[in-house]
Design a protein around this motif. Sequence first.
Motif, PDB file in Angstrom:
ATOM      1  N   THR A  82       4.615   4.358  44.781  1.00 17.63           N
ATOM      2  CA  THR A  82       4.285   5.563  45.549  1.00 17.63           C
ATOM      3  C   THR A  82       5.453   6.012  46.414  1.00 17.63           C
ATOM      4  OG1 THR A  82       1.941   4.978  45.659  1.00 17.63           O
ATOM      5  CG2 THR A  82       2.749   6.542  47.292  1.00 17.63           C
ATOM      6  N   VAL A  83       5.980   5.101  47.218  1.00 23.90           N
ATOM      7  CA  VAL A  83       7.015   5.465  48.193  1.00 23.90           C
ATOM      8  C   VAL A  83       8.298   5.890  47.498  1.00 23.90           C
ATOM      9  CG1 VAL A  83       8.472   4.581  50.051  1.00 23.90           C
ATOM     10  CG2 VAL A  83       6.037   4.024  50.011  1.00 23.90           C
ATOM     11  N   ALA A  84       8.724   5.142  46.493  1.00 23.79           N
ATOM     12  CA  ALA A  84       9.983   5.463  45.817  1.00 23.79           C
ATOM     13  C   ALA A  84       9.907   6.822  45.129  1.00 23.79           C
ATOM     14  CB  ALA A  84      10.339   4.369  44.817  1.00 23.79           C
ATOM     15  N   THR A  85       8.847   7.067  44.376  1.00 20.03           N
ATOM     16  CA  THR A  85       8.746   8.337  43.658  1.00 20.03           C
ATOM     17  C   THR A  85       8.479   9.500  44.604  1.00 20.03           C
ATOM     18  OG1 THR A  85       6.401   7.852  43.193  1.00 20.03           O
ATOM     19  CG2 THR A  85       8.010   7.288  41.492  1.00 20.03           C
ATOM     20  N   GLN A  86       7.721   9.250  45.670  1.00 21.10           N
ATOM     21  CA  GLN A  86       7.434  10.329  46.620  1.00 21.10           C
ATOM     22  C   GLN A  86       8.693  10.785  47.341  1.00 21.10           C
ATOM     23  OE1 GLN A  86       5.508   9.310  50.351  1.00 21.10           O
ATOM     24  NE2 GLN A  86       4.189  11.095  50.207  1.00 21.10           N
ATOM     25  N   PHE A  87       9.486   9.836  47.821  1.00 19.09           N
ATOM     26  CA  PHE A  87      10.659  10.212  48.599  1.00 19.09           C
ATOM     27  C   PHE A  87      11.751  10.821  47.733  1.00 19.09           C
ATOM     28  CE2 PHE A  87      10.475   7.946  52.965  1.00 19.09           C
ATOM     29  CZ  PHE A  87       9.173   8.374  53.137  1.00 19.09           C
ATOM     30  N   VAL A  88      11.992  10.251  46.562  1.00 16.53           N
ATOM     31  CA  VAL A  88      13.005  10.833  45.669  1.00 16.53           C
ATOM     32  C   VAL A  88      12.517  12.187  45.164  1.00 16.53           C
ATOM     33  CG1 VAL A  88      14.284  10.573  43.515  1.00 16.53           C
ATOM     34  CG2 VAL A  88      13.934   8.592  44.997  1.00 16.53           C
ATOM     35  N   GLY A  89      11.240  12.263  44.792  1.00 16.32           N
ATOM     36  CA  GLY A  89      10.694  13.528  44.319  1.00 16.32           C
ATOM     37  C   GLY A  89      10.748  14.607  45.379  1.00 16.32           C
ATOM     38  N   THR A  90      10.479  14.251  46.621  1.00 16.80           N
ATOM     39  CA  THR A  90      10.531  15.220  47.712  1.00 16.80           C
ATOM     40  C   THR A  90      11.947  15.746  47.913  1.00 16.80           C
ATOM     41  OG1 THR A  90       8.660  14.171  48.843  1.00 16.80           O
ATOM     42  CG2 THR A  90      10.107  15.557  50.180  1.00 16.80           C
ATOM     43  N   GLU A  91      12.933  14.873  47.759  1.00 10.44           N
ATOM     44  CA  GLU A  91      14.319  15.307  47.920  1.00 10.44           C
ATOM     45  C   GLU A  91      14.746  16.255  46.802  1.00 10.44           C
ATOM     46  OE1 GLU A  91      18.355  13.141  49.297  1.00 10.44           O
ATOM     47  OE2 GLU A  91      17.588  12.476  47.359  1.00 10.44           O
ATOM     48  N   LEU A  92      14.188  16.063  45.607  1.00 10.51           N
ATOM     49  CA  LEU A  92      14.602  16.867  44.458  1.00 10.51           C
ATOM     50  C   LEU A  92      13.862  18.194  44.335  1.00 10.51           C
ATOM     51  CD1 LEU A  92      14.863  14.111  41.696  1.00 10.51           C
ATOM     52  CD2 LEU A  92      16.745  15.227  42.901  1.00 10.51           C
ATOM     53  N   THR A  93      12.727  18.331  44.998  1.00 11.20           N
ATOM     54  CA  THR A  93      11.915  19.529  44.848  1.00 11.20           C
ATOM     55  C   THR A  93      11.950  20.385  46.103  1.00 11.20           C
ATOM     56  OG1 THR A  93       9.961  18.290  45.578  1.00 11.20           O
ATOM     57  CG2 THR A  93      10.322  18.479  43.201  1.00 11.20           C
ATOM     58  N   ASN A  94      11.404  21.590  45.980  1.00  6.22           N
ATOM     59  CA  ASN A  94      11.307  22.437  47.160  1.00  6.22           C
ATOM     60  C   ASN A  94       9.990  22.161  47.884  1.00  6.22           C
ATOM     61  OD1 ASN A  94       9.261  24.021  45.813  1.00  6.22           O
ATOM     62  ND2 ASN A  94      10.896  25.092  44.730  1.00  6.22           N
ATOM     63  N   ALA A  95       9.864  22.751  49.065  1.00  2.00           N
ATOM     64  CA  ALA A  95       8.721  22.441  49.919  1.00  2.00           C
ATOM     65  C   ALA A  95       7.395  22.866  49.293  1.00  2.00           C
ATOM     66  CB  ALA A  95       8.892  23.118  51.282  1.00  2.00           C
TER      67      ALA A  95
END
Length: 311
Positions: A82-95
């Motif tokens: 959860t944490v790894a994909t959420q944080f990397v995904g958040t950095e790669l996507t827009n708000a």
Amino acid sequence: MTTTLGRYAFALAPLAAAALWGGMYVVSKWGFALIPPVTLGFLRVALGAAALWLVVAGRGGVAPPRDEWATFAALGGWVTLTVATQFVGTELTNASQGSLLTVLTPVFTVALGALVLGERVTATKAAGMALAGVGTAVVLAGRYELASVAAGNLLGVGLLLVASAAWAGYTVWGLRAVRRHGALRAATYSSLASVPMLGVLAGGELWYLGRSPADLPLTVESAGAVLYLGVASTAAAWFLWYKGLEYVSAGTVAAFFFAQPVVGAALGAALLGEALGPGFLAGGALMAVGIWIVSRERAEPPDESPDPTAG
């Protein structure tokens, strides 16, 4: 014996958790600019696990029996994913993408709850979930340009979908541990199990970026971001989320997740001067009514009462 009123009061704990997670939208604007995402996730969980363990140890808690280690290791795996994909995904996507994909978590949780735990999805629950989802979507539509949803990184979108499904897994497969050991111990030991897993991933990230732990900036902003993420959105919020599972089904707890982006929008307006959009009040009201409808379903007593002596 816990009264019915007490059960419903504890069922509101996930709402408090969702409110704390709503603050992550604001904190992320500081944290991701200073610390790589997986490393920030590791620091978050390590601090949160330490805070939870201090509480357990202070209450005289003991380590879980050996036959439960595999259970907490598996829950730690869900946390790590959860944490790894959420944080990397958040950095790669827009708000806008991040916010919209986040609200898929309740959908995944209800589906898994039905498939894995055999939870009934009544017409009332389905209607309440749908209403809460529509309300949250209205809030987000007023906050972001919907056209920007399709403009982000596809890998980031995929990672956020995985993160939503993984948190649903942590919720559903954690129910047995929560009802056997209590919310505090379940949140503590699953968090502790994830620390070495995230530590390995964070080390790999820093190696890939050519950085070392000594390169991480120690500023008021970075310290504040890690402190909030670790103590508030991990230690406190994960305990509160699991606390709800002591008394109601995973599907019912999931409905409270819809409050997260609404709280995030309110905090963004209050602390960052962001516009709320014309649909905030109407959408927030729909979300609140939907959650209220779901939460009215009869609280379910635990199948296995938590050990009263547990930390």
